[in-house]
Scaffold this active site. Structure first.
Site, PDB file in Angstrom:
ATOM      1  CB  SER A  84      -0.952   0.017   1.202  1.00 50.94           C
ATOM      2  OG  SER A  84      -2.085  -0.773   0.939  1.00 50.94           O
ATOM      3  CE  LYS A  87      -4.591   2.090  -0.458  1.00 53.83           C
ATOM      4  NZ  LYS A  87      -4.003   0.768  -0.202  1.00 53.83           N
ATOM      5  CB  SER A 144      -4.070   1.690   4.111  1.00 53.26           C
ATOM      6  OG  SER A 144      -3.311   1.225   3.024  1.00 53.26           O
ATOM      7  CE  LYS A 247      -1.365   3.999   2.750  1.00 53.39           C
ATOM      8  NZ  LYS A 247      -1.223   2.938   3.756  1.00 53.39           N
TER       9      LYS A 247
END
Length: 404
Positions: A84, A87, A144, A247
């Site tokens: 993720s 992202k 997320s 993140k």
């Protein structure tokens, strides 16, 4: 079955929010200890010794945000699944679209069946529902949420496929030559690969948009008037005071990953850890690099003597000389151990040929410590100077005659 899953997820989110706001289920010291393998607080990082950095992962890198300088790296160009952390690019393209004015944070996005169907971590978007870009960004960067990633991708580019093409184009523009995106969310997919170095590059680019920290620094929150709880997947946001983001990511192929940003005394750093195996490996490794970076580096004003920066003669220009100034911010990144030994030498062109553009580099200040060059600060034209043409010269001549 979907309603039951949604209820259980909502229940867990509420529990997380209650824990975060009251501390009823675990004290701060308990969870801080959870960030380390031995149950204790991470040891103080010894200055000038990168051997004290402790990273249990496949690859890692530490980068300074404003300069992009690499301070530490371990297998940083090894291609790996990013999970993720993908992202980060989804968020970057969204923030750039907002800055360009092509979309607004207040825009309401109609959720498609495709976005609703996303698996993994979600904020339970329903087809036909509308949600603001602002709230989708919260879902993207805090929880997320994969469905939020696809919803944003479709809103910006029409389809996720078109958005992925834009992701790869932007990656190339940033020099992320070892990166190939296959989706906007980061679930494992053949060929969806990047490196710790490339992640650090796009993370630094995202942090240029200060608004992003309004999302990445949220520990707990909610959407839909409190009906959907948000709990940040990045533990450092609560338990490491300088943290600013950014993140996390975890999949079977990627392992435990994080792109962690933090700031102390105007020094903004990004630590990327990919492929951790044990619980909290990614957070421990990132914190270790960040602490070492803060202990050893600083942004300082270079000792430039402005009296040495004199105007430069202009050849064939509408004016005989051009003023010179220091380009942009004058702060430079140095090792703290060398801060007391800095000196600066000014190198300017003897003359410059017109036309001269404002901001055109016409010299540099070379910053040294002993015999070592630490940085070169550009010196640029403070104004534009037009080229002298025959017509303009004739006009000046006539003006001069009339003034006699």
């Amino acid at each position: 079955m979907r309603k039951l899953t949604k209820f259980l997820s909502l229940f867990m989110a509420v529990v997380l929010v209650l824990c975060g706001s009251t501390g009823a289920l675990a004290s701060a010291s308990d969870i801080t200890s959870e960030l380390t393998d031995d149950g204790g607080i991470l040891p103080t990082i010894a200055p000038e010794d990168s051997g004290q950095i402790q990273v249990k992962a496949k690859s890692a890198i530490l980068m300074e945000v404003t300069t992009g300088k690499v301070l530490y790296e371990m297998n940083s160009n090894e291609k790996r699944a990013p999970a993720s952390i993908t992202k980060v690019m989804t968020a970057l393209l969204t923030m750039e679209a907002v800055e360009k004015g092509s979309i607004s944070l207040t825009d309401m996005v109609l959720i498609s069946p495709n976005a609703m169907a996303m698996g993994g971590t979600t904020i339970f978007l329903e087809a036909g529902e509308t949600m603001s870009v602002d709230d989708l960004m919260k879902g993207l960067m805090v929880n997320s949420a994969n469905d939020a990633a696809v919803a944003l991708a479709e809103y910006i580019s029409g389809t996720e496929e078109a958005f992925v093409a834009l992701m790869n184009q932007r990656a190339q523009e940033l020099g992320m030559n070892d990166t190939t995106f296959k989706n906007a969310h980061g679930l494992d997919e053949d060929g969806h690969m990047t490196t710790a170095h490339d992640i650090a590059v796009m993370s630094c680019e995202l942090l240029k948009h200060e608004k992003i920290m309004d999302y990445t620094k949220i520990w707990t929150g909610s959407l839909r008037d409190g009906a959907t709880g948000l709990a940040n997947t990045n533990k450092l946001i609560r338990f490491y005071e300088p943290a600013t983001g950014l993140k996390t990511g975890t999949t079977n192929n990627a392992g435990r990953c994080v792109s962690a940003s933090a700031m102390k005394n105007d020094l903004h750093l990004v630590a990327v850890v990919l492929g951790g195996e044990e619980k909290n490996d990614q957070f421990n490794g990132a914190r270790s690099m960040l602490e070492w970076g803060f202990a050893n580096y600083a942004l300082v004003e270079p000792p430039i003597n402005m009296e040495e920066i004199v105007p430069i003669p202009v050849s064939h220009g509408m004016q005989p000389e051009v003023m010179v100034e220091v380009s942009g911010t004058s702060k430079i990144l140095i090792e703290k151990a060398k801060a007391g030994e800095l000196s600066a030498s000014i190198e300017l062109m003897e003359q410059v040929e017109a036309p001269v553009e404002k901001g055109q580099q016409i010299g540099k200040a070379v910053i040294t410590s002993g015999d070592e060059i630490l940085a070169e600060v550009p010196l640029v034209a403070a104004e534009s100077v037009e080229k002298m043409s025959f017509f303009k010269a004739f006009c000046l001549l006539i003006q001069g005659l009339l003034a006699v």
